[in-house]
Design an enzyme around this catalytic site. Sequence first.
Site, PDB file in Angstrom:
ATOM      1  N   PRO A   7       0.845  -1.204   0.000  1.00  0.00           N
ATOM      2  CG  PRO A   7      -0.780  -1.594   1.624  1.00  0.00           C
ATOM      3  CD  PRO A   7       0.541  -2.106   1.126  1.00  0.00           C
ATOM      4  CD  GLU A  39       6.324  -9.405 -13.686  1.00  0.00           C
ATOM      5  OE1 GLU A  39       5.231  -8.984 -13.265  1.00  0.00           O
ATOM      6  OE2 GLU A  39       7.365  -9.393 -12.995  1.00  0.00           O
TER       7      GLU A  39
END
Length: 379
Positions: free
Chosen positions: A130, A244
């Site tokens: 977060p 990725e």
Amino acid sequence: MHIERTVFRDDHEMLRTTARRFFERECAPRQHEWDQAGCVDRETWLKAARQGLLCLSLPEEYGGGGGDFGHVAIINEEMTRVGVSGLGFAVHSDIVAPYIARIGSEEQKRKWLPEICRGEKILAIAMSEPGTGSDLKAVRTTARRDGDHYVINGSKTFISNGLNADLVVVVCTTDPKAGAKGVSLIVVETTRAGFRRGRKLDKIGQYAQDTAELFFDDVRVPVENLLGEEGKGFAYLMSELPQERLSIAIGAAARLEVCLEHTLNYVKDRRAFNQTVWDFQNTKFKLADIKAQAIAVRLMVDHYLGEHMRRRLTLEESAVAKLYATESLGKALDEMLQLHGGYGYMLEYPIARAFVDSRVTRIYGGTSEVMRDLISRKL
């Protein structure tokens, strides 16, 4: 749309047949069930492993397929073409497992990889927190050395495979004063005291992907669970991110092609004002533009795929691939959904599902803004 592709060998194409059959028979019929559950059942993971569809690029001595990234790309493409959504194989096999295979100790490889390749232990990687997002140097999850253990505290969010995971590679700071040089990678078993899964996050797409919050409250992990060297985690992450990002571009290229096929079939069948939607010049021009984009994306992605199979793909090139493929897909999907009219807003139509599932490709793996920053450094 036909383009002669030269990047794959015969053994890659043989895998394509097996993969497509598996996704059509074992996955597509269960998509609605997975969407409702917000998670893919573990039996499907075991079935995929038995078919040789997990960890294809890992060495055979640890239970992997012994293949190359071309085999990985085939799985990615066929999953996309069949329309399977939320299945976390790529995170497990192509993002997390390679960290263990490439920087793990021999003891770690023999301890974890066989069960990982059999689908008995599912992997996740806990990067985002977060307030930090793509800024991996700013992670606040700490791992404090206490004798023969690390004590981990912190929280993570947007973690794919978060509910199913048995092993989580946690990105944490072992030296809060050292910035990027204080970041380390530690494997945490989800059975350890102090580890807690939060809620499954309610997303606008990829409903079957068990994306969750994870919490670490004084989780004690033996120092043997450190991957590689302490303080080199950020460098390890940077070395694996090109693969990725290329994977995301490969999926975007395949989705652009299959959605163009769906849209062409739809507009040639759907009638409006006493003619088909295809008969309008506007439709033909928009789809001509999209075909041109799809060809450009395909040629670029296959070029970079070939470069990666030769271990020559750079960080900048992977950023180019991800940025162009995902941005092109996003714009094209919006146009193609519009051509479906009201039906484009119905999730029973592949174009609607692709629209909501694909939006995240411009965010995860590094946002488009981060890709532009990486590219601009070489200008």
